[in-house]
Scaffold this motif. Structure first.
Motif, mmCIF file in Angstrom:
data_model
loop_
_atom_site.group_PDB
_atom_site.id
_atom_site.type_symbol
_atom_site.label_atom_id
_atom_site.label_comp_id
_atom_site.label_asym_id
_atom_site.label_seq_id
_atom_site.Cartn_x
_atom_site.Cartn_y
_atom_site.Cartn_z
ATOM 1 N N VAL A 93 6.914 -11.223 2.401
ATOM 2 C CA VAL A 93 6.728 -12.617 2.801
ATOM 3 C C VAL A 93 6.168 -12.675 4.219
ATOM 4 O O VAL A 93 5.188 -13.385 4.503
ATOM 5 N N TRP A 94 6.785 -11.934 5.111
ATOM 6 C CA TRP A 94 6.338 -11.918 6.515
ATOM 7 C C TRP A 94 4.963 -11.254 6.626
ATOM 8 O O TRP A 94 4.108 -11.713 7.365
ATOM 9 N N GLN A 95 4.771 -10.168 5.875
ATOM 10 C CA GLN A 95 3.507 -9.446 5.959
ATOM 11 C C GLN A 95 2.325 -10.312 5.521
ATOM 12 O O GLN A 95 1.285 -10.345 6.181
ATOM 13 N N SER A 96 2.485 -11.035 4.417
ATOM 14 C CA SER A 96 1.398 -11.876 3.923
ATOM 15 C C SER A 96 1.092 -13.009 4.895
ATOM 16 O O SER A 96 -0.071 -13.363 5.113
ATOM 17 N N ARG A 97 2.116 -13.571 5.501
ATOM 18 C CA ARG A 97 1.888 -14.649 6.473
ATOM 19 C C ARG A 97 1.173 -14.135 7.710
ATOM 20 O O ARG A 97 0.328 -14.821 8.273
ATOM 21 N N PRO B 44 8.767 -25.884 18.602
ATOM 22 C CA PRO B 44 8.413 -25.731 17.188
ATOM 23 C C PRO B 44 9.628 -25.342 16.363
ATOM 24 O O PRO B 44 10.579 -24.730 16.873
ATOM 25 N N PRO B 45 9.645 -25.672 15.062
ATOM 26 C CA PRO B 45 10.812 -25.384 14.212
ATOM 27 C C PRO B 45 11.087 -23.898 14.029
ATOM 28 O O PRO B 45 12.194 -23.530 13.618
ATOM 29 N N CYS B 46 10.104 -23.044 14.333
ATOM 30 C CA CYS B 46 10.322 -21.600 14.162
ATOM 31 C C CYS B 46 10.981 -20.971 15.384
ATOM 32 O O CYS B 46 11.281 -19.778 15.385
ATOM 33 N N GLN B 47 11.208 -21.735 16.416
ATOM 34 C CA GLN B 47 11.666 -21.193 17.690
ATOM 35 C C GLN B 47 13.175 -21.372 17.875
ATOM 36 O O GLN B 47 13.646 -21.719 18.946
ATOM 37 N N THR B 48 13.929 -21.076 16.837
ATOM 38 C CA THR B 48 15.371 -21.330 16.879
ATOM 39 C C THR B 48 16.143 -20.325 17.725
ATOM 40 O O THR B 48 17.291 -20.585 18.082
ATOM 41 N N ARG C 20 9.601 -15.166 13.594
ATOM 42 C CA ARG C 20 9.324 -16.600 13.509
ATOM 43 C C ARG C 20 8.423 -16.953 12.323
ATOM 44 O O ARG C 20 8.429 -18.089 11.852
ATOM 45 N N LEU C 21 7.654 -15.985 11.827
ATOM 46 C CA LEU C 21 6.750 -16.265 10.710
ATOM 47 C C LEU C 21 7.512 -16.701 9.468
ATOM 48 O O LEU C 21 7.015 -17.489 8.673
ATOM 49 N N GLY C 22 8.727 -16.190 9.291
ATOM 50 C CA GLY C 22 9.519 -16.560 8.130
ATOM 51 C C GLY C 22 10.221 -17.891 8.261
ATOM 52 O O GLY C 22 10.814 -18.377 7.294
ATOM 53 N N LEU C 23 10.160 -18.494 9.436
ATOM 54 C CA LEU C 23 10.835 -19.776 9.673
ATOM 55 C C LEU C 23 9.866 -20.950 9.695
ATOM 56 O O LEU C 23 10.299 -22.092 9.841
#
Length: 395
Positions: free
Chosen positions: A45-49, A252-256, A231-234
């Motif tokens: 999932v992370w790799q493709s993103r 950003p929402p990925c920066q939790t 962060r790519l998975g979020l």
């Protein structure tokens, strides 16, 4: 003069802030470890993103260069006959208020031989810069920024020259203090970058041809390149286009779990002598590097328990990462140097001491220039009135 009495009343506020930040950091680390667990279960999932949207990110993001498994063999310090070469640099920045508008780069040079009776090399190489072209180059950078680039260039070129002077049959490691990524080139255009990169890449190629591993050692690194990959998975959007979906005025929402440095994250996972997976840096300034593209890993160089660890960021070219023998030599050599230096590579520590320009050195430097200017018959050899008053004061 610093008034310590007035300052002391402000210290409790700092203490409270650090206490709160410690708790917040632990919470960020907990969230990051949860995401890392998901990443290990679904790496595709992370790799493709990253493949699809890595060039659309608003942050620098490294990518894994090997599987993200938890356990790796413990690294043992390098033993036997070997040579460690190291350089470090310092400078005197140009100042219009001084006697002459010029600058100095001083490169500390160290060559340590182990298992032999050969004498070490411990010296420094000063370089005086004074033409305006040496300090500007019409690049849009100020003189101090150009000087920093010239110092980094001199460190690597001198390191390569020293390493290549060691007999080829000798196991050799080349160390430099700080990052191998030329971050200072980011504001420049591609053509301007090339003027700086060509000498650097030539030095790296000479080391590659001689099979001498090069390592940049960074203590207390502030980088978040590897944590940013989590962060790519979020990202809640179908495409990770930061500039399209995320407002720069809001987090950003990925920066939790930001800000969380890589060293803190890997410090919670690595035992003494263990390293993280190898990562390929995502710095855009590395695009022209080719087979010299900088990779990195994090190494627990401490001998104590986790939590008290020094987690060093080690940077090396792609050809070191791809060669198992060179990588093993590099990691083992770094760990051996840290142990010999009681927490920091001894060769780099010595190179720093040789390179650093102290207050007395600076005064002698300008005194020497003053003598030569007077001898040459130049008049009005003096610092500016402002500088003279700053040195003397009125009290």
């Amino acid at each position: 003069m610093l008034d310590l009495v007035k300052l002391s009343g402000q210290i409790p506020g700092l203490t409270q802030h650090l206490h709160q930040e410690s708790k917040a950091s632990q919470e960020r680390l907990r969230r990051a470890l949860q995401v890392f667990g998901r990443l290990q279960q679904e790496p595709q999932v992370w790799q493709s993103r990253h493949v699809d949207w890595g060039s659309h990110l608003s942050f620098t993001c490294a990518s894994p260069a090997e599987p993200l498994e938890n356990s790796r063999p413990k690294i043992e310090p390098l033993k036997g006959r070997h040579t460690v070469v190291a350089t470090d640099g310092s400078q005197i920045v140009p100042n219009h208020h001084e006697i002459a508008y010029c600058s100095l780069i001083n490169v500390g040079r160290v060559v340590l031989h182990y298992g032999t009776q050969q004498w070490p090399l411990l010296d420094s190489l000063p370089v005086l810069l004074y033409p305006s072209v040496e300090l500007q180059q019409n690049s849009g950078l100020d003189a101090e920024e150009v000087l920093a680039l010239r110092r980094a260039q001199a460190e690597v070129e001198e390191l390569a020259q020293l390493a290549l002077s060691v007999p080829r049959r000798r196991t050799t490691l080349a160390l430099v203090d700080g990052s191998l990524i030329p971050w200072g080139l980011e504001p420049l255009s591609g053509q301007e970058q090339r003027l700086w990169l060509n000498p650097l890449l030539a030095a790296l190629e000479r080391l590659r041809a001689a099979r001498i591993p090069l390592v940049g050692y960074i203590s207390v690194s502030r980088s978040s390149e590897t944590v940013n990959y989590l962060r790519l998975g979020l990202c809640p959007f179908l495409s990770c286009e930061c500039y399209r979906y995320c407002n720069s005025d809001q987090a950003p929402p990925c920066q939790t779990f930001a800000p969380l440095p890589d060293r803190v994250f890997w410090g919670s996972l690595l035992q003494p002598g263990e390293r993280s997976p190898i990562w390929r840096s995502g710095a855009k300034v590395l695009n022209p590097f080719g087979e010299h593209h900088i990779h990195c890993c994090y190494l627990n160089v401490s001998e104590g328990s986790v939590g008290e660890a020094e987690i060093a960021r080690l940077e090396f070219p792609a050809w070191v990462a791809a060669d198992e023998e060179l990588l093993k030599r590099a990691l083992a050599g770094v760990l051996s140097q840290v142990q010999k230096g009681f927490g920091y590579p001894v060769a780099l520590a010595e190179a720093h001491h040789l390179a650093v320009v102290r207050g007395g050195d600076r005064q002698r430097f300008f005194a020497l220039i003053e003598q030569e200017l007077i001898r040459a018959g130049l008049r009005n050899v003096a610092v500016s009135p402002k500088e003279a008053q700053k040195r003397g004061g009125i009290a």
